[in-house]
Design an enzyme around this catalytic site. Structure first.
Site, PDB file in Angstrom:
ATOM      1  N   HIS A  24       1.376   3.406  -3.301  1.00  0.00           N
ATOM      2  CA  HIS A  24       1.646   4.204  -2.098  1.00  0.00           C
ATOM      3  C   HIS A  24       2.038   5.633  -2.448  1.00  0.00           C
ATOM      4  O   HIS A  24       3.122   6.102  -2.087  1.00  0.00           O
ATOM      5  CB  HIS A  24       2.732   3.537  -1.238  1.00  0.00           C
ATOM      6  CG  HIS A  24       2.255   2.294  -0.558  1.00  0.00           C
ATOM      7  ND1 HIS A  24       3.095   1.358  -0.031  1.00  0.00           N
ATOM      8  CD2 HIS A  24       1.000   1.832  -0.322  1.00  0.00           C
ATOM      9  CE1 HIS A  24       2.388   0.368   0.507  1.00  0.00           C
ATOM     10  NE2 HIS A  24       1.110   0.642   0.334  1.00  0.00           N
ATOM     11  N   HIS A  80      -6.929  -6.989   6.010  1.00  0.00           N
ATOM     12  CA  HIS A  80      -6.218  -5.698   5.984  1.00  0.00           C
ATOM     13  C   HIS A  80      -7.129  -4.695   5.291  1.00  0.00           C
ATOM     14  O   HIS A  80      -7.715  -5.010   4.247  1.00  0.00           O
ATOM     15  CB  HIS A  80      -4.917  -5.913   5.201  1.00  0.00           C
ATOM     16  CG  HIS A  80      -4.073  -4.709   4.979  1.00  0.00           C
ATOM     17  ND1 HIS A  80      -3.957  -3.681   5.889  1.00  0.00           N
ATOM     18  CD2 HIS A  80      -3.264  -4.367   3.936  1.00  0.00           C
ATOM     19  CE1 HIS A  80      -3.114  -2.774   5.419  1.00  0.00           C
ATOM     20  NE2 HIS A  80      -2.690  -3.161   4.226  1.00  0.00           N
ATOM     21  N   GLU A  82      -6.428  -1.749   3.843  1.00  0.00           N
ATOM     22  CA  GLU A  82      -5.938  -0.850   2.793  1.00  0.00           C
ATOM     23  C   GLU A  82      -6.744  -1.067   1.509  1.00  0.00           C
ATOM     24  O   GLU A  82      -7.158  -2.184   1.185  1.00  0.00           O
ATOM     25  CB  GLU A  82      -4.432  -1.060   2.555  1.00  0.00           C
ATOM     26  CG  GLU A  82      -3.821   0.104   1.782  1.00  0.00           C
ATOM     27  CD  GLU A  82      -2.295   0.133   1.792  1.00  0.00           C
ATOM     28  OE1 GLU A  82      -1.664  -0.819   2.276  1.00  0.00           O
ATOM     29  OE2 GLU A  82      -1.736   1.133   1.294  1.00  0.00           O
ATOM     30  N   ASP A  84      -6.388  -1.328  -1.576  1.00  0.00           N
ATOM     31  CA  ASP A  84      -6.099  -2.295  -2.642  1.00  0.00           C
ATOM     32  C   ASP A  84      -6.701  -3.670  -2.329  1.00  0.00           C
ATOM     33  O   ASP A  84      -6.839  -4.501  -3.230  1.00  0.00           O
ATOM     34  CB  ASP A  84      -4.592  -2.407  -2.945  1.00  0.00           C
ATOM     35  CG  ASP A  84      -3.741  -2.668  -1.719  1.00  0.00           C
ATOM     36  OD1 ASP A  84      -4.132  -2.257  -0.615  1.00  0.00           O
ATOM     37  OD2 ASP A  84      -2.662  -3.273  -1.867  1.00  0.00           O
ATOM     38  N   HIS A 146       1.638  -4.882   7.329  1.00  0.00           N
ATOM     39  CA  HIS A 146       2.405  -3.681   7.584  1.00  0.00           C
ATOM     40  C   HIS A 146       1.586  -2.531   8.165  1.00  0.00           C
ATOM     41  O   HIS A 146       2.105  -1.422   8.326  1.00  0.00           O
ATOM     42  CB  HIS A 146       3.064  -3.236   6.263  1.00  0.00           C
ATOM     43  CG  HIS A 146       2.088  -2.731   5.228  1.00  0.00           C
ATOM     44  ND1 HIS A 146       2.172  -1.443   4.736  1.00  0.00           N
ATOM     45  CD2 HIS A 146       1.022  -3.262   4.622  1.00  0.00           C
ATOM     46  CE1 HIS A 146       1.221  -1.243   3.860  1.00  0.00           C
ATOM     47  NE2 HIS A 146       0.508  -2.329   3.769  1.00  0.00           N
ATOM     48  N   ASP A 165      -0.629  -8.936   2.791  1.00  0.00           N
ATOM     49  CA  ASP A 165       0.533  -8.333   2.129  1.00  0.00           C
ATOM     50  C   ASP A 165       1.836  -9.105   2.371  1.00  0.00           C
ATOM     51  O   ASP A 165       2.724  -9.122   1.511  1.00  0.00           O
ATOM     52  CB  ASP A 165       0.740  -6.896   2.627  1.00  0.00           C
ATOM     53  CG  ASP A 165      -0.183  -5.902   1.939  1.00  0.00           C
ATOM     54  OD1 ASP A 165      -0.478  -6.078   0.750  1.00  0.00           O
ATOM     55  OD2 ASP A 165      -0.614  -4.940   2.600  1.00  0.00           O
ATOM     56  N   TYR A 193       9.609  -5.700  -2.436  1.00  0.00           N
ATOM     57  CA  TYR A 193       8.411  -5.496  -1.615  1.00  0.00           C
ATOM     58  C   TYR A 193       8.809  -5.351  -0.145  1.00  0.00           C
ATOM     59  O   TYR A 193       8.371  -4.431   0.554  1.00  0.00           O
ATOM     60  CB  TYR A 193       7.476  -6.698  -1.789  1.00  0.00           C
ATOM     61  CG  TYR A 193       6.068  -6.462  -1.332  1.00  0.00           C
ATOM     62  CD1 TYR A 193       5.096  -6.026  -2.217  1.00  0.00           C
ATOM     63  CD2 TYR A 193       5.696  -6.678  -0.015  1.00  0.00           C
ATOM     64  CE1 TYR A 193       3.791  -5.811  -1.804  1.00  0.00           C
ATOM     65  CE2 TYR A 193       4.399  -6.471   0.411  1.00  0.00           C
ATOM     66  CZ  TYR A 193       3.447  -6.036  -0.492  1.00  0.00           C
ATOM     67  OH  TYR A 193       2.164  -5.810  -0.065  1.00  0.00           O
ATOM     68  N   HIS A 226      -0.790 -10.295  -2.988  1.00  0.00           N
ATOM     69  CA  HIS A 226      -0.172  -9.762  -4.215  1.00  0.00           C
ATOM     70  C   HIS A 226       0.778 -10.818  -4.780  1.00  0.00           C
ATOM     71  O   HIS A 226       1.550 -11.433  -4.034  1.00  0.00           O
ATOM     72  CB  HIS A 226       0.665  -8.505  -3.933  1.00  0.00           C
ATOM     73  CG  HIS A 226      -0.105  -7.329  -3.441  1.00  0.00           C
ATOM     74  ND1 HIS A 226      -1.021  -6.643  -4.214  1.00  0.00           N
ATOM     75  CD2 HIS A 226      -0.076  -6.677  -2.251  1.00  0.00           C
ATOM     76  CE1 HIS A 226      -1.520  -5.630  -3.512  1.00  0.00           C
ATOM     77  NE2 HIS A 226      -0.970  -5.628  -2.322  1.00  0.00           N
TER      78      HIS A 226
HETATM   79 FE1  FEO Z   1      -1.179  -2.833   2.518  1.00  0.00          FE
HETATM   80 FE2  FEO Z   1      -1.523  -4.483  -0.433  1.00  0.00          FE
HETATM   81  O1  FEO Z   1      -2.020  -3.301   0.924  1.00  0.00           O
END
Ligand code: FEO
Length: 393
Positions: A24, A80, A82, A84, A146, A165, A193, A226
């Site tokens: 981030h 999601h 994002e 990653d 998130h 996430d 986290y 993750h």
């Molecule tokens: Fe919100 Fe692991 O990406």
């Protein structure tokens, strides 16, 4: 990594990123690396749940090919957008011409803007279900857990929740599960986290968990995107999220300070003595030697934050700023704050710190200022200050 079968014909296809140290935009330290977990459900309509960060696309496809010809992939669920988790999407979609993307309404335009791929998409909402053969994919939108597009996928036949996430940890390891990994390390990283990513969304986290409880979903396994998979005790991380979302605290204080010639540092240590003498667990961080993400994690279950700085140019020392910026963004709830300062010719640090702490939504309960080096009686005042903050005088 070789695929790992987490349930019969359900595979972890993750990528281990041992060396990533920031996430981030370098606001979150990932000292233990991370993993990007994808999951493959082998069924009549083979389905991939999420992909991974762009540089690892080849690695993900190699793992996928060990189990399935990508041309046979029928669905790719994007829980999601994002990068990653979606960065490898172009490579996966190119290798899988039959595949259709399943995503939330918020994710669909974001994917088009991010990747431009004119991929077939099916937009789903909470309660929708898609049969993939022996199993069913059901969906739960989870906005702001998130990102606005976030959603969970639940597979009732496997009692398997895939929440992206949520419930994850930035923790790279050769182990995959909560029962073969150090429990203290997992919880430390899960707490970090939550504190650094989900803290501002506590009410939404609580609402979402309450909603899931009302759905009476049987959850035997939680496989986040993750870190490790919750196999032995998925209830442990759900309970922890409920506690963090409610803002439940321990009788614990975090002292974050900076110093120039050691006077404010002496105050910090004397205040710590008072807090401990008063029965509180206390942690002390000199911020120029500390990792702000770790301090935020430690603060998550503390009821008191004590911040100290000498005055320089009528302000607090700039090394405190990254931590205070994080606080302002994350807005921890249900915490008291106190301030201390040793200054030379004139003060100013406490006034400026009060502004920053208030901006973070914390109430300054008390403050203590001295000038020049603390005398023995002033250090005793610091100890009494700590005792008072601990509610003991
Ligand atoms: Fe919100 Fe692991 O990406």
């Amino acid at each position: 990594m070789l695929p790992v079968e987490i349930k019969e014909n359900v595979y972890w296809l993750g990528v281990l990123d041992w060396n990533i140290r920031y996430f981030h935009g370098a606001t979150y330290s990932t000292n233990r690396g991370t993993t990007y977990n994808s999951y493959l459900l082998l069924d009549e309509a083979p389905t991939l749940i999420d992909t991974c960060f762009t540089p690892f696309a080849g690695e993900l496809l190699t793992a996928l090919r060990r189990l399935l010809d990508p041309q046979k992939l029928r669905y790719v669920v994007v829980n999601h957008v994002e990068t990653d988790h979606s960065g490898a999407l172009p490579a996966v979609m190119e290798a899988s011409p039959q595949a259709q993307i399943i995503c939330s309404a918020k994710a669909a335009p974001a994917l088009e803007k991010l990747f431009g791929g004119n991929w077939p998409k099916q937009v789903v909402k909470t309660g929708d279900a898609i049969s993939i053969g022996r199993r069913t994919l059901t969906f739960i939108e989870a906005p702001m857990l998130h990102w606005p597009d976030s959603m969970f996928t639940y597979v009732p036949e496997e009692k398997l929740l895939l929440p992206n996430d949520a419930f994850g940890q930035h923790l790279c390891s050769s182990t995959r599960f909560d029962d073969d990994t150090d429990a203290a390390v997992i919880m430390q990283e899960a707490q970090k986290y939550y504190a650094n990513i989900l803290l501002p969304f506590g009410p939404l986290v609580l609402k979402k968990i309450t909603e899931i409880v009302k759905m009476k979903l049987a959850i035997e396994m939680i496989a986040p995107s993750h870190g490790i998979i919750w196999r032995k005790d998925p209830g442990k991380i759900i309970d922890a999220y409920v506690s963090w979302a409610k803002g439940e605290n321990k009788n614990k204080a975090v002292i974050a300070y900076e110093t120039i010639w050691g006077s404010t540092e002496k105050m910090a240590h004397a205040i710590l003595e008072g807090l401990v003498q008063g029965g509180m667990e206390a942690r002390l961080y000199k911020m120029s030697a500390s990792d702000a993400s770790e301090v935020i994690a430690d603060l998550l279950d503390a009821e008191l934050l004590v911040v100290g700085s000498p005055t320089m140019n009528r302000d607090f020392l700039p090394k405190l700023s990254p931590f205070l910026d994080d606080l302002a963004a994350l807005k921890p709830r249900n915490k008291r704050a106190a301030l201390f300062s040793s200054s030379g010719w004139s003060g100013g640090a406490v006034t400026e710190l009060t502004g920053r702490i208030t901006k973070a939504g914390l109430t300054v309960a008390d403050s203590l200022e001295i000038f020049w080096a603390p005398s023995a009686s002033e250090l005793e005042n610091c100890r009494q200050f700590g005792l008072r903050l601990a509610g003991r005088n």
